[in-house]
Design an enzyme around this catalytic site. Structure first.
Site, short mmCIF file in Angstrom:
data_model
loop_
_atom_site.label_atom_id
_atom_site.label_comp_id
_atom_site.label_asym_id
_atom_site.label_seq_id
_atom_site.Cartn_x
_atom_site.Cartn_y
_atom_site.Cartn_z
N ASP A 194 -138.14 -16.45 57.25
CA ASP A 194 -137.47 -15.96 58.81
C ASP A 194 -136.55 -14.88 57.98
O ASP A 194 -135.44 -14.85 57.65
CB ASP A 194 -136.42 -17.07 59.17
CG ASP A 194 -135.79 -16.27 60.39
OD1 ASP A 194 -135.64 -15.26 60.53
OD2 ASP A 194 -135.17 -17.23 61.17
N PHE A 204 -132.49 -23.20 62.28
CA PHE A 204 -131.88 -22.10 63.22
C PHE A 204 -132.23 -22.74 64.40
O PHE A 204 -133.45 -23.18 64.71
CB PHE A 204 -132.32 -20.88 62.70
CG PHE A 204 -131.62 -19.79 63.44
CD1 PHE A 204 -130.39 -19.44 63.39
CD2 PHE A 204 -132.35 -19.29 64.84
CE1 PHE A 204 -129.92 -18.75 64.24
CE2 PHE A 204 -131.72 -18.51 65.75
CZ PHE A 204 -130.26 -17.92 65.47
N THR A 205 -131.24 -22.50 65.43
CA THR A 205 -131.41 -22.88 66.66
C THR A 205 -132.79 -22.74 67.45
O THR A 205 -133.80 -23.74 67.82
CB THR A 205 -130.52 -22.48 67.69
OG1 THR A 205 -130.33 -20.99 67.53
CG2 THR A 205 -129.06 -22.77 67.21
N LYS A 235 -131.62 -7.78 64.36
CA LYS A 235 -130.47 -7.95 63.29
C LYS A 235 -130.79 -6.69 62.29
O LYS A 235 -130.41 -5.51 62.68
CB LYS A 235 -130.40 -9.20 62.60
CG LYS A 235 -130.02 -10.45 63.39
CD LYS A 235 -130.39 -10.67 64.74
CE LYS A 235 -130.07 -12.12 65.34
NZ LYS A 235 -130.91 -13.17 65.28
N TYR A 274 -150.22 1.66 77.68
CA TYR A 274 -150.68 0.23 77.66
C TYR A 274 -151.31 -0.26 76.52
O TYR A 274 -150.41 -1.23 76.09
CB TYR A 274 -151.55 -0.20 78.79
CG TYR A 274 -151.23 -1.65 79.12
CD1 TYR A 274 -150.12 -2.14 79.75
CD2 TYR A 274 -152.37 -2.47 78.44
CE1 TYR A 274 -150.21 -3.73 79.78
CE2 TYR A 274 -151.85 -3.89 78.81
CZ TYR A 274 -150.91 -4.54 79.29
OH TYR A 274 -150.97 -5.87 79.23
N PHE A 303 -126.22 -24.83 73.81
CA PHE A 303 -124.88 -23.90 73.52
C PHE A 303 -124.88 -22.57 74.49
O PHE A 303 -123.70 -22.07 74.63
CB PHE A 303 -124.64 -23.61 72.01
CG PHE A 303 -125.86 -22.89 71.47
CD1 PHE A 303 -126.90 -23.58 71.16
CD2 PHE A 303 -126.05 -21.63 71.38
CE1 PHE A 303 -127.99 -22.93 70.73
CE2 PHE A 303 -127.06 -20.78 71.02
CZ PHE A 303 -128.07 -21.45 70.55
N ARG A 352 -120.44 -22.54 66.17
CA ARG A 352 -121.71 -22.94 65.43
C ARG A 352 -121.29 -24.20 64.78
O ARG A 352 -120.96 -24.20 63.79
CB ARG A 352 -122.01 -21.91 64.40
CG ARG A 352 -122.97 -20.77 65.13
CD ARG A 352 -124.14 -21.27 65.36
NE ARG A 352 -125.03 -20.05 65.79
CZ ARG A 352 -125.75 -20.34 67.06
NH1 ARG A 352 -125.74 -21.18 67.88
NH2 ARG A 352 -126.38 -19.42 67.16
C1 LIG Z 1 -131.28 -14.35 65.73
C2 LIG Z 1 -132.15 -15.19 64.67
C3 LIG Z 1 -133.33 -15.84 65.27
C4 LIG Z 1 -134.26 -15.36 66.84
O1 LIG Z 1 -134.10 -14.20 67.14
P1 LIG Z 1 -134.15 -13.58 68.51
O2 LIG Z 1 -134.20 -12.01 68.43
O3 LIG Z 1 -132.72 -13.86 68.90
O4 LIG Z 1 -135.06 -14.27 69.35
C5 LIG Z 1 -134.16 -16.44 64.38
N1 LIG Z 1 -133.72 -16.67 63.21
C6 LIG Z 1 -132.35 -16.07 62.66
C7 LIG Z 1 -132.12 -16.42 61.50
C8 LIG Z 1 -131.68 -15.41 63.60
O5 LIG Z 1 -130.56 -14.85 63.04
#
Ligand SMILES: *Cc1c(COP(=O)(O)O)cnc(C)c1O
Length: 459
Positions: A217, A125-126, A260, A73, A450, A384
């Site tokens: 980011d 970004f969303t 990613k 934990y 979306f 997108r």
């Molecule tokens: C995917 C992504 C996010 C969010 O990450 P999650 O792991 O999906 O929560 C933030 N910024 C960018 C540029 C992304 O491609």
């Protein structure tokens, strides 16, 4: 060797069989999904280019790492591996684990964003913007104008920040109302477009002149480093690891989705140098994610993530990755398909306005196109455009300049033959483009619409 393409720097050890539905079955499936490719069942998809998020193929080493999970934990040894890896690669002092990227965005936004604050960034970004807005902040786009034009092939770093736009925002709202600038490397919604090292350095210097933090980011930072190596003077002979180190020397912290460039299926973190920010983040992470030594990940997840971060820095790996995306893009260009140029790091983006000029943006041409490509071929892509952009505080749609369909390539998953099939599917859809109709919402969720919105064709 003068190959047509970069051959794979890996070999296949395990396979996942795929099936393809008939056209009638595909028509039924997309109708049931409300013409939203997010709502399709994965088993109804032949080639899945919905996203490169968490869809990576892990290496044998990463799978071996799973077996070494220390599921304590608190204080798991896998956490210390992950922490050390991030510190070594990026040079940040502190790392706070989160279950994925948006977990890190949530922590950062809750700590730093207040009503009346502004957060500049190189295109939204969303999930990033959603967290900023949920905390009362206002996102301001300070990317260069060319990023909003789909065919400016002559601009090698379309993700760059426009320093004039940024500085005029600072003068207008006051540096004290800008808790940080969020710099995406690469910029997902601009089409996976990179930021130059020169621009990163200038943004850092300008920000620090005004006492504003620079938060990356860094979800796709390796892809960004590859473009710097290929396109920016002075980096040709540097390793990806060296370029990455320099990139992060121009940041005070970062959010990352490991799904990613971490080459894993789940994971993320928030990193920073600042002590106070770290303190606050560790206090908050226990509320939303878990202990500061796991943050929503299991021990084995953290081990695989730590290994994936290292593998992603391999020069051959990243060259194959980005060049595979370019291979698909070049095929589509050859076929006369309008796409975003230059081709980005993780995906090829179709320009739905040019593809379907007869459908107005209020009828979501990119959403309609993604649905049609699925009907045509069983290939799943993603919208997108206007649907992803959502609505502002007044309830008005954003009508973004870019109305795109994204064909995202998962890491180490598909072959060049798969990509040939995808190119043919898009070209076949283009040949019958005049029959494609616009869409209207039958269900519209209030945020991030979306993901779960449903549509029907406008007859
Ligand atoms: C995917 C992504 C996010 C969010 O990450 P999650 O792991 O999906 O929560 C933030 N910024 C960018 C540029 C992304 O491609």
């Amino acid at each position: 060797m003068n190959n047509k393409y970069v051959a794979e720097p890996y070999k296949v050890k395990m396979v996942e069989p795929l099936r393809i539905l008939s056209k009638e079955e595909r028509e039924k499936a997309i109708k049931k999904a409300g013409y939203n490719t997010f709502l399709l069942d994965s088993s109804d998809v032949y080639i899945d280019l919905l996203t490169d998020s968490g869809t990576n193929a892990m290496s044998d080493r990463q799978w071996a790492g799973l077996m070494m999970g220390d599921e304590a934990y608190a204080g798991s040894r896998n956490w210390y591996h992950l922490e050390k890896t991030v510190q070594e690669i990026m040079g940040f002092k502190h790392v706070v684990p989160t279950h994925q990227g948006r977990g890190a965005e949530n922590l950062l936004s809750q700590i730093l964003v207040r009503p009346g604050t502004y957060i500049p960034g190189n295109m939204y970004f969303t999930t990033t913007r959603a967290h900023q807005e949920l905390n009362g902040g206002t996102f301001v786009d300070v990317i260069i104008d060319e990023a909003h034009i789909s065919d400016r092939e002559d601009v090698p770093f379309k993700g760059n920040i426009d320093l004039k736009k940024y500085e005029s925002l600072i003068k207008k709202v006051g540096a004290e109302n800008i808790p940080y600038i969020c710099v995406g490397v690469t910029v997902n919604l601009a089409g996976g477009q990179p930021v130059s090292m020169k621009n990163l350095k200038e943004v850092y210097e300008l920000s620090h002149k005004y006492g504003i933090r620079v938060m990356f980011d860094c979800t796709r930072y390796v892809e960004n480093a590859y473009f710097i190596k290929e396109r920016e003077e002075g980096y040709k002979d540097k390793s990806i690891a060296e370029i990455v180190k320099e990139m992060f020397s121009y940041a005070d912290g970062a959010t990352m989705s490991g799904k990613k460039d971490g080459i894993v299926n789940i994971g993320g973190f928030l990193a920073m140098n600042e002590e106070e920010l770290y303190q606050k983040a560790t206090a908050l992470v226990v509320v939303y994610e878990g202990m500061p030594s796991y943050g929503g990940m299991s021990g084995r997840d953290m081990e695989a993530f730590s290994i994936g971060l290292k593998e992603a820095l391999d020069d051959h790996y990243i060259k194959h990755r980005v060049e595979q995306v370019k291979y698909l893009g070049d095929k589509l260009i050859e076929g006369g398909i309008p796409i975003v140029k230059p081709i980005g790091g993780h995906a090829v983006f179709l320009d739905a306005r040019k593809f379907l000029p007869h459908i107005p943006q209020s009828q979501y041409p990119a959403q309609a196109l993604a649905a049609e490509i699925y009907i045509e071929s069983g290939v799943r892509t993603m919208e997108r455009g206007n649907v992803s952009a959502g609505r502002n505080k007044e309830g008005k749609e954003y009508f973004p300049k870019l109305e795109l369909v994204r064909l995202t390539i998962p890491r180490r998953v598909y072959s060049y033959a798969h990509l040939d099939y995808v190119a043919e599917a898009v070209i076949n859809t283009y040949e019958r483009k005049n029959q494609i109709k616009g869409l209207k919402f039958t269900y519209e969720p209030p945020v991030l619409r979306f993901f779960t919105g449903k549509f029907e064709p406008i007859e």
